[in-house]
Design a protein around this motif. Sequence first.
Motif, mmCIF file in Angstrom:
data_model
loop_
_atom_site.group_PDB
_atom_site.id
_atom_site.type_symbol
_atom_site.label_atom_id
_atom_site.label_comp_id
_atom_site.label_asym_id
_atom_site.label_seq_id
_atom_site.Cartn_x
_atom_site.Cartn_y
_atom_site.Cartn_z
ATOM 1 N N ASN A 4 0.808 -1.225 0.000
ATOM 2 C CA ASN A 4 0.000 0.000 0.000
ATOM 3 C C ASN A 4 0.843 1.276 0.000
ATOM 4 O OD1 ASN A 4 0.663 -0.693 2.785
ATOM 5 N ND2 ASN A 4 -0.706 0.930 3.380
ATOM 6 N N VAL A 5 1.955 1.327 0.692
ATOM 7 C CA VAL A 5 2.748 2.563 0.734
ATOM 8 C C VAL A 5 3.459 2.843 -0.584
ATOM 9 C CG1 VAL A 5 3.063 2.487 3.224
ATOM 10 C CG2 VAL A 5 4.792 1.473 1.748
ATOM 11 N N VAL A 6 3.672 1.809 -1.380
ATOM 12 C CA VAL A 6 4.341 1.982 -2.677
ATOM 13 C C VAL A 6 3.482 2.811 -3.631
ATOM 14 C CG1 VAL A 6 5.190 0.723 -4.713
ATOM 15 C CG2 VAL A 6 5.716 -0.111 -2.408
ATOM 16 N N PHE A 7 2.170 2.754 -3.450
ATOM 17 C CA PHE A 7 1.294 3.527 -4.324
ATOM 18 C C PHE A 7 1.567 5.027 -4.212
ATOM 19 C CE2 PHE A 7 -1.152 -0.437 -4.251
ATOM 20 C CZ PHE A 7 -1.405 -0.590 -5.603
ATOM 21 N N LEU A 8 2.007 5.505 -3.055
ATOM 22 C CA LEU A 8 2.390 6.921 -2.923
ATOM 23 C C LEU A 8 3.557 7.258 -3.844
ATOM 24 C CD1 LEU A 8 2.069 7.564 0.900
ATOM 25 C CD2 LEU A 8 0.716 8.591 -0.924
ATOM 26 N N ARG A 9 4.509 6.355 -3.948
ATOM 27 C CA ARG A 9 5.629 6.584 -4.859
ATOM 28 C C ARG A 9 5.146 6.593 -6.315
ATOM 29 N NH1 ARG A 9 10.079 2.696 -3.783
ATOM 30 N NH2 ARG A 9 8.650 1.300 -4.826
ATOM 31 N N TYR A 10 4.211 5.702 -6.664
ATOM 32 C CA TYR A 10 3.659 5.699 -8.014
ATOM 33 C C TYR A 10 2.979 7.035 -8.316
ATOM 34 C CZ TYR A 10 4.096 0.530 -8.117
ATOM 35 O OH TYR A 10 4.538 -0.767 -8.100
ATOM 36 N N LEU A 11 2.199 7.534 -7.348
ATOM 37 C CA LEU A 11 1.525 8.823 -7.535
ATOM 38 C C LEU A 11 2.543 9.939 -7.703
ATOM 39 C CD1 LEU A 11 -1.320 8.566 -4.865
ATOM 40 C CD2 LEU A 11 -1.433 7.992 -7.306
ATOM 41 N N GLU A 12 3.617 9.895 -6.922
ATOM 42 C CA GLU A 12 4.671 10.908 -7.032
ATOM 43 C C GLU A 12 5.310 10.894 -8.423
ATOM 44 O OE1 GLU A 12 8.471 12.201 -4.395
ATOM 45 O OE2 GLU A 12 8.395 10.099 -5.000
ATOM 46 N N GLU A 13 5.615 9.712 -8.928
ATOM 47 C CA GLU A 13 6.210 9.606 -10.265
ATOM 48 C C GLU A 13 5.287 10.204 -11.319
ATOM 49 O OE1 GLU A 13 7.524 5.658 -11.331
ATOM 50 O OE2 GLU A 13 8.313 5.331 -9.311
ATOM 51 N N ALA A 14 4.011 9.879 -11.249
ATOM 52 C CA ALA A 14 3.052 10.400 -12.227
ATOM 53 C C ALA A 14 2.901 11.911 -12.094
ATOM 54 C CB ALA A 14 1.697 9.716 -12.046
ATOM 55 N N ARG A 15 2.860 12.404 -10.853
ATOM 56 C CA ARG A 15 2.691 13.848 -10.602
ATOM 57 C C ARG A 15 3.889 14.632 -11.129
ATOM 58 N NH1 ARG A 15 1.893 13.227 -5.745
ATOM 59 N NH2 ARG A 15 3.928 13.711 -4.883
ATOM 60 N N ILE A 16 5.087 14.152 -10.872
ATOM 61 C CA ILE A 16 6.294 14.827 -11.365
ATOM 62 C C ILE A 16 6.317 14.817 -12.883
ATOM 63 C CG2 ILE A 16 8.812 14.622 -11.505
ATOM 64 C CD1 ILE A 16 8.706 13.768 -8.514
ATOM 65 N N ASP A 17 6.003 13.687 -13.482
ATOM 66 C CA ASP A 17 5.976 13.598 -14.943
ATOM 67 C C ASP A 17 4.966 14.586 -15.520
ATOM 68 O OD1 ASP A 17 6.964 11.945 -17.303
ATOM 69 O OD2 ASP A 17 4.789 11.745 -17.537
ATOM 70 N N PHE A 18 3.825 14.744 -14.851
ATOM 71 C CA PHE A 18 2.781 15.675 -15.295
ATOM 72 C C PHE A 18 3.196 17.132 -15.102
ATOM 73 C CE2 PHE A 18 -1.094 18.000 -13.659
ATOM 74 C CZ PHE A 18 -1.580 18.333 -14.908
ATOM 75 N N MET A 19 3.560 17.518 -13.894
ATOM 76 C CA MET A 19 3.810 18.935 -13.591
ATOM 77 C C MET A 19 5.050 19.496 -14.286
ATOM 78 S SD MET A 19 2.634 19.186 -9.607
ATOM 79 C CE MET A 19 2.922 20.950 -9.528
ATOM 80 N N PHE A 20 6.059 18.671 -14.467
ATOM 81 C CA PHE A 20 7.291 19.190 -15.044
ATOM 82 C C PHE A 20 7.315 19.133 -16.561
ATOM 83 C CE2 PHE A 20 8.374 18.732 -10.649
ATOM 84 C CZ PHE A 20 9.060 19.901 -10.415
ATOM 85 N N ARG A 21 6.203 18.772 -17.168
ATOM 86 C CA ARG A 21 6.113 18.878 -18.633
ATOM 87 C C ARG A 21 6.095 20.340 -19.070
ATOM 88 N NH1 ARG A 21 5.580 14.251 -21.523
ATOM 89 N NH2 ARG A 21 5.179 12.500 -20.170
ATOM 90 N N LEU A 22 5.664 21.243 -18.183
ATOM 91 C CA LEU A 22 5.588 22.664 -18.516
ATOM 92 C C LEU A 22 6.956 23.331 -18.439
ATOM 93 C CD1 LEU A 22 3.893 25.158 -19.182
ATOM 94 C CD2 LEU A 22 3.482 25.435 -16.738
ATOM 95 N N ALA A 23 7.776 22.983 -17.469
ATOM 96 C CA ALA A 23 9.000 23.731 -17.181
ATOM 97 C C ALA A 23 10.194 23.425 -18.081
ATOM 98 C CB ALA A 23 9.392 23.546 -15.719
ATOM 99 N N PRO A 24 10.644 22.176 -18.211
ATOM 100 C CA PRO A 24 11.907 21.936 -18.908
ATOM 101 C C PRO A 24 11.840 22.207 -20.401
ATOM 102 C CG PRO A 24 11.212 19.986 -17.696
ATOM 103 C CD PRO A 24 10.078 20.959 -17.685
ATOM 104 N N GLY A 25 12.986 22.504 -20.947
ATOM 105 C CA GLY A 25 13.119 22.595 -22.393
ATOM 106 C C GLY A 25 12.793 23.933 -23.004
ATOM 107 N N ASP A 26 11.731 24.579 -22.558
ATOM 108 C CA ASP A 26 11.340 25.829 -23.205
ATOM 109 C C ASP A 26 11.734 27.054 -22.384
ATOM 110 O OD1 ASP A 26 9.527 25.751 -21.133
ATOM 111 O OD2 ASP A 26 7.741 25.734 -22.391
ATOM 112 N N GLY A 27 12.495 26.850 -21.309
ATOM 113 C CA GLY A 27 12.975 27.971 -20.505
ATOM 114 C C GLY A 27 11.975 28.507 -19.508
ATOM 115 N N SER A 28 10.818 27.887 -19.410
ATOM 116 C CA SER A 28 9.801 28.357 -18.475
ATOM 117 C C SER A 28 10.223 28.076 -17.039
ATOM 118 C CB SER A 28 8.473 27.646 -18.755
ATOM 119 O OG SER A 28 7.558 27.918 -17.720
ATOM 120 N N PRO A 29 10.051 29.036 -16.139
ATOM 121 C CA PRO A 29 10.367 28.794 -14.730
ATOM 122 C C PRO A 29 9.222 28.101 -13.979
ATOM 123 C CG PRO A 29 9.671 31.054 -15.009
ATOM 124 C CD PRO A 29 9.681 30.423 -16.392
ATOM 125 N N SER A 30 8.103 27.885 -14.643
ATOM 126 C CA SER A 30 6.923 27.337 -13.973
ATOM 127 C C SER A 30 7.184 25.965 -13.374
ATOM 128 C CB SER A 30 5.765 27.257 -14.955
ATOM 129 O OG SER A 30 5.358 28.559 -15.303
#
Length: 141
Positions: A23-49
């Motif tokens: 059950n605690v591993v699911f938190l890590r899965y959620l973290e991986e998905a959240r990071i993959d989602f939120m950081f699609r905006l910032a890298p590569g295009d110079g955005s600080p978001s």
Amino acid sequence: MARHIYSCPLRWSDMDAFGHVNNVVFLRYLEEARIDFMFRLAPGDGSPSFSGGSVVARHEIDYVRPLVHRHEPVTIESWVTKIGAASLTIAYEIKDPDVTYVRASTVVVPFDLEAQRPRRISAEERSFLEEYVDDGMSSAA
């Protein structure tokens, strides 16, 4: 409304004594998905978001069915259910095409690492997040 799709590998170490993903591993899965989602905006295009940091203020998890360890990845769908002035809520489903294992949500607070305090969501971040807004969860089970 768009959903972010993340293919999450299962690891041997994720398994409990009963052959299920712990059950605690699911938190890590959620973290991986959240990071993959939120950081699609910032890298590569110079955005600080979202690059300044964020903190988790709350998690809610409903374990629907056990996920048995296997070699194939599991799909994590993520979307936004609420955008406030200084926080957002991300909903998730961890699933296969025919079964949902977990439904969850996370309240995330953008954080100014230099000032060591929460910050407001920028206009650019809000615009990005609004593409993923949906206030209902899927009924797949």
